[in-house]
Design a protein around this motif. Structure first.
Motif, short mmCIF file in Angstrom:
data_model
loop_
_atom_site.label_atom_id
_atom_site.label_comp_id
_atom_site.label_asym_id
_atom_site.label_seq_id
_atom_site.Cartn_x
_atom_site.Cartn_y
_atom_site.Cartn_z
N MET A 157 -4.78 0.89 -6.52
CA MET A 157 -4.53 -0.01 -5.44
C MET A 157 -4.38 -1.32 -6.22
O MET A 157 -4.65 -1.55 -7.18
N THR A 158 -3.50 -2.25 -5.29
CA THR A 158 -3.38 -3.74 -5.93
C THR A 158 -4.24 -4.50 -4.89
O THR A 158 -4.65 -4.05 -3.78
N LEU A 159 -4.53 -5.69 -5.50
CA LEU A 159 -5.38 -6.60 -4.69
C LEU A 159 -4.92 -7.90 -4.03
O LEU A 159 -3.58 -8.37 -4.55
N ARG A 160 -5.17 -8.39 -3.08
CA ARG A 160 -4.82 -9.52 -2.53
C ARG A 160 -5.96 -10.46 -2.98
O ARG A 160 -7.22 -10.38 -2.54
N SER A 172 -0.74 -10.51 -13.34
CA SER A 172 -1.28 -8.88 -13.37
C SER A 172 -0.92 -7.78 -12.69
O SER A 172 -0.52 -8.05 -11.45
N SER A 173 -0.95 -6.75 -13.11
CA SER A 173 -0.26 -5.50 -12.34
C SER A 173 -1.35 -4.99 -11.24
O SER A 173 -1.17 -4.29 -10.57
N HIS A 174 -2.81 -5.64 -11.66
CA HIS A 174 -3.68 -5.17 -10.60
C HIS A 174 -3.61 -6.24 -9.18
O HIS A 174 -4.09 -5.71 -8.10
N VAL A 175 -2.75 -6.97 -9.03
CA VAL A 175 -2.75 -8.06 -8.09
C VAL A 175 -1.19 -8.00 -7.32
O VAL A 175 -0.22 -8.01 -8.00
#
Length: 254
Positions: free
Chosen positions: A1-4, A25-28
């Motif tokens: 999952m990615t983050l807000r 970042s690939s996480h965001v």
């Protein structure tokens, strides 16, 4: 999952740099900037964020105060503090921070924090139910217009004083507006027991039991002596014996 993610800093260049690093970042998937804690709080109330990256030293409401408000939410975002000061780390973790980053933030360190958030923010079906929030692991203390946080682990005993309770630690005492009954309710599972109508005592902090001049019982700690009422004496002795057998107390209790 990615983050807000919400980024909060009152210094515009620092906010721009933090937002840039987060967005890279690939996480965001989305970064929303806020220039102060009150603006951040309004954004959080209006929309869902997976995480908040925030500074501590800000005018008006500071980062620790904002974290204290968020901790009372039913489903708060994860908190990561981003600051130039090392000395606030204990207070930050005391209000539930997932991580504590020092400026200037290295990309690798930021990515590690984001990866931790992704792990804890997985869909509920993919993980066990979260543990109950330990909302009084640290207690906020107002002093001269500033807020400090006293860790439960540092409190040797608490003393009721009307509508307030005084927390006694090795380094001093702190007055908090809170009934001692509420403290007892939340701290009973962590080794704190009522030994007198006005005193709550950390069993592991007891070094020895003493008699006072009138034959009453006192529990001695490195923050002072605590009176033990006659009706609580047997229970305290039993708890000290159990703690001694487990090796969970300061030593010397008998």
């Amino acid at each position: 999952m990615t983050l807000r993610v919400l980024a909060v800093d009152d210094v515009a260049p620092a906010l721009a740099e933090l937002s840039r690093l987060l967005a890279a970042s690939s996480h965001v998937r989305e970064v929303v900037p806020a220039g102060d804690a009150l603006s951040a709080l309004k954004l959080i109330k209006d929309a869902r964020f997976d995480a908040v990256f925030l500074d501590i030293s800000m005018p008006g409401m500071d980062g620790l105060e904002l974290a204290g408000v968020l901790a009372r939410m039913t489903d708060p975002p994860e908190l990561v503090f981003v600051t130039a000061f090392e000395e606030h780390a204990v207070s930050a973790y005391g209000v539930g921070a997932l991580d504590y980053l020092l400026k200037p933030v290295a990309r690798e360190r930021l990515d590690a924090a984001l990866a931790r958030i992704v792990r804890v923010a997985r869909p509920a079906a993919a993980q066990p139910p979260p543990p109950a929030v330990d909302e009084l692991a640290a207690v906020s203390v107002e002093l001269g217009g500033r807020t400090r946080y006293v860790r439960r682990a540092d409190v040797r005993f608490a003393e009721a004083q009307g509508d307030y309770v005084r927390l006694h630690t090795r380094g001093g005492s702190h007055l908090v507006r809170m009934p001692i009954s509420r403290l007892e309710e939340h701290w009973a599972a962590f080794g704190y027991v009522r030994v007198h109508r006005s005193f709550l005592l950390a069993v592991p902090a007891v070094q020895e039991l003493r008699s006072d001049a009138s034959g009453g019982l006192l529990a001695h700690t490195d923050a002072g002596d605590v009176p033990v009422s006659r009706r609580h004496a047997r229970d305290l002795r039993d708890r000290l014996l159990e703690a001694a057998q487990r090796g969970d107390f300061a030593g010397g209790a008998r």
